[in-house]
Design a protein around this motif. Structure first.
Motif, mmCIF file in Angstrom:
data_model
loop_
_atom_site.group_PDB
_atom_site.id
_atom_site.type_symbol
_atom_site.label_atom_id
_atom_site.label_comp_id
_atom_site.label_asym_id
_atom_site.label_seq_id
_atom_site.Cartn_x
_atom_site.Cartn_y
_atom_site.Cartn_z
ATOM 1 N N SER A 334 0.545 -1.249 -0.060
ATOM 2 C CA SER A 334 -0.003 0.042 -0.086
ATOM 3 C C SER A 334 0.944 1.308 0.006
ATOM 4 O O SER A 334 0.259 2.264 -0.729
ATOM 5 C CB SER A 334 -0.934 0.032 1.258
ATOM 6 O OG SER A 334 -0.061 -0.071 2.441
ATOM 7 N N ILE A 335 1.814 1.354 0.467
ATOM 8 C CA ILE A 335 2.769 2.753 0.737
ATOM 9 C C ILE A 335 4.131 2.458 0.086
ATOM 10 O O ILE A 335 4.735 1.448 0.294
ATOM 11 C CB ILE A 335 2.793 2.895 2.036
ATOM 12 C CG1 ILE A 335 1.520 3.232 2.756
ATOM 13 C CG2 ILE A 335 3.505 4.105 2.440
ATOM 14 C CD1 ILE A 335 1.295 3.298 4.260
ATOM 15 N N ALA A 336 4.638 3.402 -0.542
ATOM 16 C CA ALA A 336 5.754 3.539 -1.205
ATOM 17 C C ALA A 336 6.904 4.187 -0.440
ATOM 18 O O ALA A 336 6.504 4.953 0.583
ATOM 19 C CB ALA A 336 5.917 4.422 -2.517
ATOM 20 N N LEU A 337 8.231 3.919 -0.280
ATOM 21 C CA LEU A 337 9.228 4.451 0.266
ATOM 22 C C LEU A 337 10.125 5.197 -0.657
ATOM 23 O O LEU A 337 10.769 4.145 -1.666
ATOM 24 C CB LEU A 337 9.719 3.417 1.358
ATOM 25 C CG LEU A 337 11.025 4.382 2.231
ATOM 26 C CD1 LEU A 337 10.541 5.264 2.908
ATOM 27 C CD2 LEU A 337 11.804 3.074 2.987
ATOM 28 N N THR A 338 10.137 6.240 -0.929
ATOM 29 C CA THR A 338 11.048 7.056 -2.088
ATOM 30 C C THR A 338 11.568 7.937 -1.668
ATOM 31 O O THR A 338 11.489 8.800 -0.440
ATOM 32 C CB THR A 338 10.092 7.295 -2.999
ATOM 33 O OG1 THR A 338 9.050 8.515 -2.607
ATOM 34 C CG2 THR A 338 9.076 6.425 -3.768
ATOM 35 N N LYS A 339 12.641 8.492 -2.499
ATOM 36 C CA LYS A 339 13.564 9.577 -2.128
ATOM 37 C C LYS A 339 13.783 10.344 -3.530
ATOM 38 O O LYS A 339 13.805 9.565 -4.437
ATOM 39 C CB LYS A 339 14.849 9.332 -1.500
ATOM 40 C CG LYS A 339 14.857 8.588 -0.082
ATOM 41 C CD LYS A 339 16.115 8.231 0.586
ATOM 42 C CE LYS A 339 16.196 7.678 1.820
ATOM 43 N NZ LYS A 339 17.526 7.303 2.246
ATOM 44 N N PHE A 340 13.874 11.526 -3.635
ATOM 45 C CA PHE A 340 14.368 12.163 -4.901
ATOM 46 C C PHE A 340 15.535 12.861 -4.856
ATOM 47 O O PHE A 340 15.932 13.436 -3.662
ATOM 48 C CB PHE A 340 13.197 13.296 -5.238
ATOM 49 C CG PHE A 340 11.903 12.765 -5.567
ATOM 50 C CD1 PHE A 340 11.435 12.290 -6.581
ATOM 51 C CD2 PHE A 340 10.890 12.546 -4.693
ATOM 52 C CE1 PHE A 340 10.254 11.766 -7.016
ATOM 53 C CE2 PHE A 340 9.496 12.301 -4.841
ATOM 54 C CZ PHE A 340 9.496 11.482 -5.895
ATOM 55 N N GLU A 341 16.309 12.755 -5.939
ATOM 56 C CA GLU A 341 17.706 13.089 -5.808
ATOM 57 C C GLU A 341 18.081 13.908 -7.067
ATOM 58 O O GLU A 341 17.600 13.504 -8.177
ATOM 59 C CB GLU A 341 18.781 11.910 -5.686
ATOM 60 C CG GLU A 341 18.619 11.076 -4.502
ATOM 61 C CD GLU A 341 19.966 10.146 -4.261
ATOM 62 O OE1 GLU A 341 20.692 10.238 -5.032
ATOM 63 O OE2 GLU A 341 19.751 9.416 -3.247
ATOM 64 N N THR A 342 19.004 14.877 -6.883
ATOM 65 C CA THR A 342 19.589 15.847 -7.973
ATOM 66 C C THR A 342 20.980 15.976 -7.629
ATOM 67 O O THR A 342 21.236 16.563 -6.627
ATOM 68 C CB THR A 342 18.820 17.112 -8.102
ATOM 69 O OG1 THR A 342 17.391 16.948 -8.348
ATOM 70 C CG2 THR A 342 19.287 17.888 -9.389
ATOM 71 N N ARG A 343 21.824 15.371 -8.527
ATOM 72 C CA ARG A 343 23.222 15.688 -8.321
ATOM 73 C C ARG A 343 23.740 16.323 -9.474
ATOM 74 O O ARG A 343 23.168 16.654 -10.390
ATOM 75 C CB ARG A 343 23.917 14.226 -8.093
ATOM 76 C CG ARG A 343 23.466 13.503 -7.105
ATOM 77 C CD ARG A 343 24.047 11.988 -7.229
ATOM 78 N NE ARG A 343 23.411 11.111 -6.286
ATOM 79 C CZ ARG A 343 23.595 9.672 -6.451
ATOM 80 N NH1 ARG A 343 24.748 9.286 -7.179
ATOM 81 N NH2 ARG A 343 23.099 8.968 -5.284
ATOM 82 N N GLU A 344 25.285 16.783 -9.393
ATOM 83 C CA GLU A 344 25.777 17.686 -10.246
ATOM 84 C C GLU A 344 26.031 16.822 -11.536
ATOM 85 O O GLU A 344 25.949 17.390 -12.454
ATOM 86 C CB GLU A 344 27.199 18.045 -9.695
ATOM 87 C CG GLU A 344 27.253 18.944 -8.693
ATOM 88 C CD GLU A 344 28.537 19.488 -8.385
ATOM 89 O OE1 GLU A 344 29.504 19.136 -9.096
ATOM 90 O OE2 GLU A 344 28.739 20.174 -7.553
ATOM 91 N N GLU A 345 26.063 15.610 -11.451
ATOM 92 C CA GLU A 345 26.114 14.883 -12.895
ATOM 93 C C GLU A 345 24.778 14.416 -13.395
ATOM 94 O O GLU A 345 24.846 13.767 -14.407
ATOM 95 C CB GLU A 345 27.194 13.440 -12.340
ATOM 96 C CG GLU A 345 26.562 12.377 -11.611
ATOM 97 C CD GLU A 345 26.681 12.871 -9.962
ATOM 98 O OE1 GLU A 345 26.747 11.635 -9.365
ATOM 99 O OE2 GLU A 345 27.257 13.852 -9.644
ATOM 100 N N MET A 346 23.864 14.675 -12.458
ATOM 101 C CA MET A 346 22.625 14.283 -13.454
ATOM 102 C C MET A 346 21.848 15.475 -14.176
ATOM 103 O O MET A 346 21.890 16.687 -13.316
ATOM 104 C CB MET A 346 21.435 13.895 -11.988
ATOM 105 C CG MET A 346 22.057 12.700 -11.249
ATOM 106 S SD MET A 346 20.628 12.445 -9.936
ATOM 107 C CE MET A 346 21.529 11.093 -8.930
ATOM 108 N N ASP A 347 21.127 15.076 -15.177
ATOM 109 C CA ASP A 347 20.678 16.150 -15.796
ATOM 110 C C ASP A 347 19.241 16.814 -15.448
ATOM 111 O O ASP A 347 18.612 17.491 -15.801
ATOM 112 C CB ASP A 347 20.683 16.043 -17.245
ATOM 113 C CG ASP A 347 22.039 15.709 -17.922
ATOM 114 O OD1 ASP A 347 22.917 16.723 -17.454
ATOM 115 O OD2 ASP A 347 22.419 15.018 -18.826
#
Length: 554
Positions: A334-347
């Motif tokens: 029923s429930i997601a466990l997520t994180k969002f990431e933005t790094r220098e090498e990520m567009d």
């Protein structure tokens, strides 16, 4: 010719067209006036719902000066003009300064108020052709139509571009009174869905336009509405999201402020992230469908593979979003466990999802054609039948090699002698059974022929076999070596492809025997500690022994 000169608008203001009277041949003349959207000062006005059409221009007179507008706008003004009286209209192409991005943003935010507070909404379907009068007359009667009349009405729905626009859902749903006009014919809007309902039994498998199927009484989530309106069109792809803002339920209006300064990719990624956070669910991953000629289901190279492209119609019937009237899947709980990431090498924004590696794809079959004769589909299904092998796990053993083949007879598919307890449920993407069936009941169910609608989930997909012998349905871009992951909060498994330190989402999939959470049974206590409130159906024995891990998806 000089463009229309616009004066700035203040908060809760818009503009109205004061359409000057005239005969049909006379030049179209009007004046723009600012008005308040606040009820005490609200004039009687009519908002127009129409299609912008091609950028063919025609002259009109605005405040005494000749200027250019699109031919569709000029024609609708000529059609709605009165002979002796001024008419007050709201037409977005003229009442909004389309060159002012900030004003356009502000006015789109007020669009729901404009259509709610309009005295009437005039739906302009265009001028008449050889068949439209007959179609409008049939719709006005709300009776069962057969033969040539039914064909004329269906062609009318198909060829009038207004019915495929995404904005019309809001414009009609919010109207206090709506009238549809085509040429000289005028029919109350309520007759249109009533005609379809009256004739539904005779329309076979035809899917009604989104606007005819829209039912405000069904409280659908923002995600479900985005999915349901995927076939609808918008001149600006950003409007595939913004056009739904006015008809969302209060709990779904989570900071969806239109902003035309942002790119399509930015908006789609922002909306996807907000839906995931708001719903604590990864159901939206089921909307990331592949498109022809693309390596992965991303749409412009500036957004992640996990972000749906709402501007394109999906080729496949979604497992996680199109089973509203079937038993639901619940592979990830029923429930997601997520994180969002933005790094220098990520567009662009990446998402980290928690789940398990269920298995690795070992073999895939040919893609089952989407639009093909039944005999061609049966040929591919027989190839899939040959791919079935006996897995080691007792729960997937078959008592004999699968039948003599799949045949297409009289618009139905038959699996002949004996019925398979693996292939047939797999190509129909059946969820794990809710009820225990007796051997006779099971044999009867599996021996039943299937229509093309019963195979909708396998159309456009490949058959897959995993290393441990699990059969399933894979997205068309899946290849041997791809992994199958069950992500917490995702109703169906997903195919991922390893790329350096992260994964690319290839698409959702079906795996026989794990669609109700069977692969998470061994982790129930661990998941409960890490994800409070997570629920999944309990099973005595787990179909997997894999540990929980993070998947970084680009």
């Amino acid at each position: 010719m000089p463009p229309i000169l616009y004066s700035p608008l203040r908060r809760c203001e818009s503009r109205l067209i004061h359409l000057h009277p005239g005969q049909w041949p006379d030049p179209v003349s009007f004046t723009l006036y600012t008005f308040s959207l606040q009820p005490p000062e609200l004039p009687f006005f009519e908002a127009v719902s129409y299609t912008w059409g091609d950028q063919i221009m025609a002259p009109v007179i605005c405040s005494g000066m000749t200027t250019q507008v699109t031919k569709s706008v000029e024609t609708l003004l000529r059609r709605f003009r009165l002979i002796a009286d001024t008419r007050l209209l709201w037409v977005d192409a003229l009442c909004i300064n389309q060159d002012d991005i900030q004003e356009r943003t502000d006015q789109v935010q007020a669009m729901d108020l404009i259509y709610q507070r309009a005295s009437r909404v005039l739906i302009y379907l265009g001028e008449a052709d050889d068949y439209s009068d007959s179609a409008m007359d049939a719709i006005a009667e709300r009776k069962t139509s057969t033969g040539s009349i039914q064909k004329k009405v269906l062609d009318f729905f198909e060829h009038r571009s207004w019915f495929s626009r995404v904005w019309v859902l809001q414009e009609v749903a919010l109207a206090d009174c709506a009238l549809a006009i085509c040429g000289s014919k005028c029919v109350p809007w309520a007759n249109f869905p009533a005609w379809w309902a009256q004739n539904a039994a005779y329309l076979q498998d035809r899917i009604p336009p989104s606007i005819l199927a829209y039912n405000p009484a069904m409280k659908k989530s923002f995600l479900q509405q985005l999915h349901d309106t995927r076939v609808s069109r918008a001149t600006d792809p950003r409007d595939k999201v913004y056009a739904l803002a006015g008809i969302l339920s209060p709990e779904d209006r989570f900071v969806l402020a239109p902003d035309y300064r942002k790119s399509v990719a930015e908006i789609y990624a922002e909306v996807a992230a907000k839906i995931i956070k708001h719903q604590s669910s990864l159901r939206i991953l089921s909307a990331t469908q592949p498109f022809p000629g693309e390596q992965c289901p991303k749409f412009d190279g500036t957004s992640g593979s996990w972000v749906p492209n709402w501007s394109k119609e999906s080729l496949l019937t979604s497992l996680g979003l199109s089973n509203l009237y079937l038993e639901p899947y619940d592979a990830g709980g029923s429930i997601a466990l997520t994180k969002f990431e933005t790094r220098e090498e990520m567009d662009f924004l990446h998402i980290k999802c928690y789940g398990i590696t269920l298995d690795v794809i070992q073999e895939t079959g040919s893609v089952c054609p989407i639009e093909a004769p039944g005999e061609s589909i049966a040929k591919v299904l027989n190839e899939w039948n040959d791919l079935i092998s006996l897995p080691e796990d007792e729960c997937f053993k078959l008592t004999s090699r699968l039948g003599k083949g799949i045949f297409f007879v009289g618009e139905q598919f038959f699996l002949v002698d004996p019925a398979s307890d693996v292939l047939w449920p797999t190509i129909r993407a059946q969820p794990s059974t809710t009820l225990e069936l007796t051997p006779d009941e099971l044999a009867k169910r599996e021996a039943c022929p299937v229509t093309i609608d019963g195979l909708k989930f396998c159309l456009g997909r490949r058959f897959l076999m995993t290393k441990s012998g699990l059969p399933g349905l894979a997205p068309p871009l899946a290849i041997p070596g791809d992994i199958i992951a069950i992500l917490l909060g995702a109703p169906v498994p997903h195919v991922l492809r390893k790329k350096d330190s992260y994964y690319t989402l290839v698409g959702e999939c079906y795996v026989n025997g794990v669609m109700n959470g069977e692969a998470l049974a061994h982790l129930s206590k661990e998941i409960a500690l890490q994800v409070p409130g997570h629920r999944v159906r309990p099973f005595q024995k787990s179909k997997s022994t894999a540990p929980l891990e993070w998947f970084l998806i680009e």
